[in-house]
Motif scaffolding. Structure first.
Motif, PDB file in Angstrom:
ATOM      1  N   LYS A   1       0.831  -1.200   0.000  1.00  0.00           N
ATOM      2  CA  LYS A   1       0.000   0.000   0.000  1.00  0.00           C
ATOM      3  C   LYS A   1       0.867   1.253   0.000  1.00  0.00           C
ATOM      4  O   LYS A   1       1.972   1.246   0.533  1.00  0.00           O
ATOM      5  CB  LYS A   1      -0.903  -0.003   1.230  1.00  0.00           C
ATOM      6  N   PRO A   2       0.364   2.347  -0.586  1.00  0.00           N
ATOM      7  CA  PRO A   2       1.117   3.603  -0.569  1.00  0.00           C
ATOM      8  C   PRO A   2       1.413   4.025   0.872  1.00  0.00           C
ATOM      9  O   PRO A   2       0.602   3.815   1.773  1.00  0.00           O
ATOM     10  CB  PRO A   2       0.174   4.601  -1.244  1.00  0.00           C
ATOM     11  N   ALA A   3       2.580   4.608   1.053  1.00  0.00           N
ATOM     12  CA  ALA A   3       3.008   5.019   2.385  1.00  0.00           C
ATOM     13  C   ALA A   3       2.320   6.298   2.825  1.00  0.00           C
ATOM     14  O   ALA A   3       1.992   7.151   2.017  1.00  0.00           O
ATOM     15  CB  ALA A   3       4.517   5.230   2.393  1.00  0.00           C
ATOM     16  N   LYS A   4       2.120   6.393   4.114  1.00  0.00           N
ATOM     17  CA  LYS A   4       1.678   7.642   4.722  1.00  0.00           C
ATOM     18  C   LYS A   4       2.893   8.149   5.478  1.00  0.00           C
ATOM     19  O   LYS A   4       3.344   7.526   6.415  1.00  0.00           O
ATOM     20  CB  LYS A   4       0.517   7.396   5.680  1.00  0.00           C
ATOM     21  N   GLY A   5       3.458   9.238   5.063  1.00  0.00           N
ATOM     22  CA  GLY A   5       4.691   9.727   5.679  1.00  0.00           C
ATOM     23  C   GLY A   5       5.846   9.517   4.727  1.00  0.00           C
ATOM     24  O   GLY A   5       5.778   9.910   3.573  1.00  0.00           O
TER      25      GLY A   5
ATOM     26  N   PRO B   1       7.952   8.313   1.926  1.00  0.00           N
ATOM     27  CA  PRO B   1       7.453   7.657   0.721  1.00  0.00           C
ATOM     28  C   PRO B   1       8.147   6.348   0.350  1.00  0.00           C
ATOM     29  O   PRO B   1       7.596   5.577  -0.410  1.00  0.00           O
ATOM     30  CB  PRO B   1       7.671   8.710  -0.367  1.00  0.00           C
TER      31      PRO B   1
ATOM     32  N   ARG C   1       9.339   1.659   4.936  1.00  0.00           N
ATOM     33  CA  ARG C   1       8.359   1.259   5.935  1.00  0.00           C
ATOM     34  C   ARG C   1       8.617  -0.186   6.345  1.00  0.00           C
ATOM     35  O   ARG C   1       9.187  -0.963   5.597  1.00  0.00           O
ATOM     36  CB  ARG C   1       6.940   1.451   5.463  1.00  0.00           C
TER      37      ARG C   1
END
Length: 90
Positions: free
Chosen positions: A5-9, A11, A14
């Motif tokens: 999934k796309p990162a939050k924070g 980029p 993770r």
């Protein structure tokens, strides 16, 4: 295989899963006390350690890392080819 999934924070970095490995051999404080001048009570009261796991001759860093890595991949639900980097610590 799940999609990342796309990162939050940040980029690009993770942690999606973690994995670990503990060697089979359990060594109690009594074994440590054969080589140092201390007591089981002293070790327990200061560190909380009652025993530790020591690797046997067949449990190499590589073998333990592969085992832990497999668990991390399963935890993350992703395939090995989706990995960009691996961080190993001991």
């Amino acid at each position: 295989m799940s999609k990342i999934k796309p990162a939050k924070g940040a980029p690009y970095a993770r942690i999606l899963g973690v994995g670990g490995y503990r060697p089979d051999r359990v060594v109690p404080n009594d074994v440590i006390l054969e080589t140092i001048e201390s007591s089981d009570e002293w070790i327990r009261s200061r560190s909380g350690i009652e025993s530790r796991h020591w690797a046997g001759p067949e449990e190499t860093v590589t073998a333990m890392s592969v085992e832990a890595g497999g668990k991390a991949l399963a935890d993350a639900g992703i395939a090995p080819e989706q990995i960009g980097a691996v961080v190993v610590s001991t």
